[in-house]
Write a protein that holds these residues in place. Structure first.
Motif, short mmCIF file in Angstrom:
data_model
loop_
_atom_site.label_atom_id
_atom_site.label_comp_id
_atom_site.label_asym_id
_atom_site.label_seq_id
_atom_site.Cartn_x
_atom_site.Cartn_y
_atom_site.Cartn_z
N ARG A 3 0.92 -1.11 0.04
CA ARG A 3 -0.02 0.07 0.00
C ARG A 3 0.67 1.31 0.03
O ARG A 3 2.03 1.13 -0.03
CB ARG A 3 -0.85 0.05 1.31
N ARG A 4 0.29 2.51 -0.07
CA ARG A 4 1.07 3.66 -0.05
C ARG A 4 0.30 4.70 0.86
O ARG A 4 -0.90 4.43 0.76
CB ARG A 4 1.69 3.88 -1.10
N ILE A 5 1.02 5.81 1.04
CA ILE A 5 0.05 6.69 1.34
C ILE A 5 0.05 8.04 0.62
O ILE A 5 1.00 8.18 -0.03
CB ILE A 5 0.68 7.24 3.06
N HIS A 6 -0.79 8.92 1.01
CA HIS A 6 -0.60 10.19 0.38
C HIS A 6 -0.13 11.33 1.37
O HIS A 6 -0.62 11.40 2.50
CB HIS A 6 -2.23 10.64 -0.10
N PHE A 7 0.92 12.02 0.73
CA PHE A 7 1.28 13.00 1.53
C PHE A 7 0.83 14.44 1.16
O PHE A 7 1.21 14.96 -0.39
CB PHE A 7 3.01 13.03 1.39
N CYS A 44 8.43 7.63 11.94
CA CYS A 44 8.56 7.06 10.49
C CYS A 44 10.03 6.39 10.67
O CYS A 44 10.82 6.83 10.36
CB CYS A 44 8.38 8.16 9.55
N LEU A 45 10.03 5.30 10.91
CA LEU A 45 11.20 4.33 11.23
C LEU A 45 11.89 4.13 9.88
O LEU A 45 13.18 4.29 9.92
CB LEU A 45 10.90 3.05 11.71
N PRO A 46 11.35 4.16 8.81
CA PRO A 46 12.18 3.83 7.54
C PRO A 46 12.72 5.12 7.17
O PRO A 46 13.64 5.34 6.14
CB PRO A 46 11.49 3.33 6.43
N GLY A 47 12.31 6.35 7.70
CA GLY A 47 12.99 7.75 7.06
C GLY A 47 12.16 8.24 5.93
O GLY A 47 12.85 9.07 5.29
N ALA A 48 10.95 7.88 5.70
CA ALA A 48 10.08 8.32 4.56
C ALA A 48 9.66 9.79 4.91
O ALA A 48 9.70 10.34 3.76
CB ALA A 48 9.15 7.32 4.07
N LEU A 49 9.50 10.03 6.08
CA LEU A 49 9.14 11.48 6.21
C LEU A 49 10.31 12.02 6.87
O LEU A 49 10.97 11.45 7.86
CB LEU A 49 7.97 11.49 7.06
N TYR A 50 10.83 12.86 6.23
CA TYR A 50 12.32 13.35 6.86
C TYR A 50 12.25 14.92 6.70
O TYR A 50 11.79 15.53 6.01
CB TYR A 50 13.49 12.91 6.18
N VAL A 51 13.29 15.41 7.72
CA VAL A 51 13.48 16.99 7.70
C VAL A 51 14.62 17.32 6.61
O VAL A 51 15.71 16.60 6.70
CB VAL A 51 13.82 17.57 9.01
N GLU A 52 14.44 18.12 5.57
CA GLU A 52 15.55 18.39 4.73
C GLU A 52 16.28 19.32 5.25
O GLU A 52 15.85 20.62 5.82
CB GLU A 52 14.82 19.17 3.41
N CYS A 105 3.11 1.80 7.11
CA CYS A 105 2.94 1.22 8.14
C CYS A 105 1.90 1.92 8.96
O CYS A 105 1.40 1.60 9.73
CB CYS A 105 4.26 1.27 9.22
N GLU A 106 1.69 3.20 8.24
CA GLU A 106 0.32 4.02 8.76
C GLU A 106 0.80 4.74 10.10
O GLU A 106 -0.15 5.49 10.80
CB GLU A 106 -0.74 3.22 9.12
#
Ligand code: SF4
Ligand code: SF4
Length: 141
Positions: A75-79, A94-102, A118-119
């Motif tokens: 599945r995937r999410i919408h950001f 977000c353990l895999p680091g998909a959401l991260y601070v630039e 993972c939601e």
């Protein structure tokens, strides 16, 4: 090379040393990000596998041959960048680091390739900037 996969174990497989065999015999790095396993019941896991392409192929083959259901990024999410305030509340979840601070802009960004759906970010976001996508990648569910 890295693969984010969703595994489903039937009741018969839950107590088997499948993940340890994967590490010992197939020489892949296994990072379990989320697991729900109860003895004598079914179990699910979100994991990251790391290794070279050949090793990952053999590892996935071993899982399938042993009756584990393997779904690659089911599945995937919408950001919603327009709703995101870059508050950062989701990042630690977000353990895999998909959401991260630039680093340069301090903006929170989303890397779909790392997302394992993972939601955990959804309840963490006070602005509803992340939600489950209605359709999945490649038509998989
Ligand atoms: S669903 Fe959210 S918390 Fe989970 S991996 Fe994707 S972006 Fe990160
Ligand atoms: S919690 Fe929501 S608003 Fe805050 S950075 Fe994450 S996605 Fe953006």
């Amino acid at each position: 090379m890295q693969k984010n996969i969703f595994l489903h174990f039937s009741r018969e497989l839950v107590d088997q040393p499948i993940m340890s065999t994967l590490i010992r015999k197939y020489d892949v790095e296994v990072n379990i990000l989320q697991a729900t396993i109860t003895p004598n019941e079914e179990g699910t896991m979100f994991v990251q596998l790391r290794g070279n392409e050949e090793k990952l192929e053999h590892a996935l083959g071993y899982l399938v041959a042993n009756g584990v259901d393997v779904m690659v990024k089911p599945r995937r999410i919408h950001f919603h960048e327009d709703l995101c305030t870059s508050c950062g509340a989701c990042v630690a979840h977000c353990l895999p680091g998909a959401l991260y601070v630039e680093e340069d802009t301090r903006k929170v960004l989303y890397d779909e390739d790392l997302c394992i759906a993972c939601e955990l970010c959804i309840p963490a976001c006070p602005f509803r900037a992340v939600e489950m996508a209605k359709t999945s990648v490649g038509g998989e569910v």
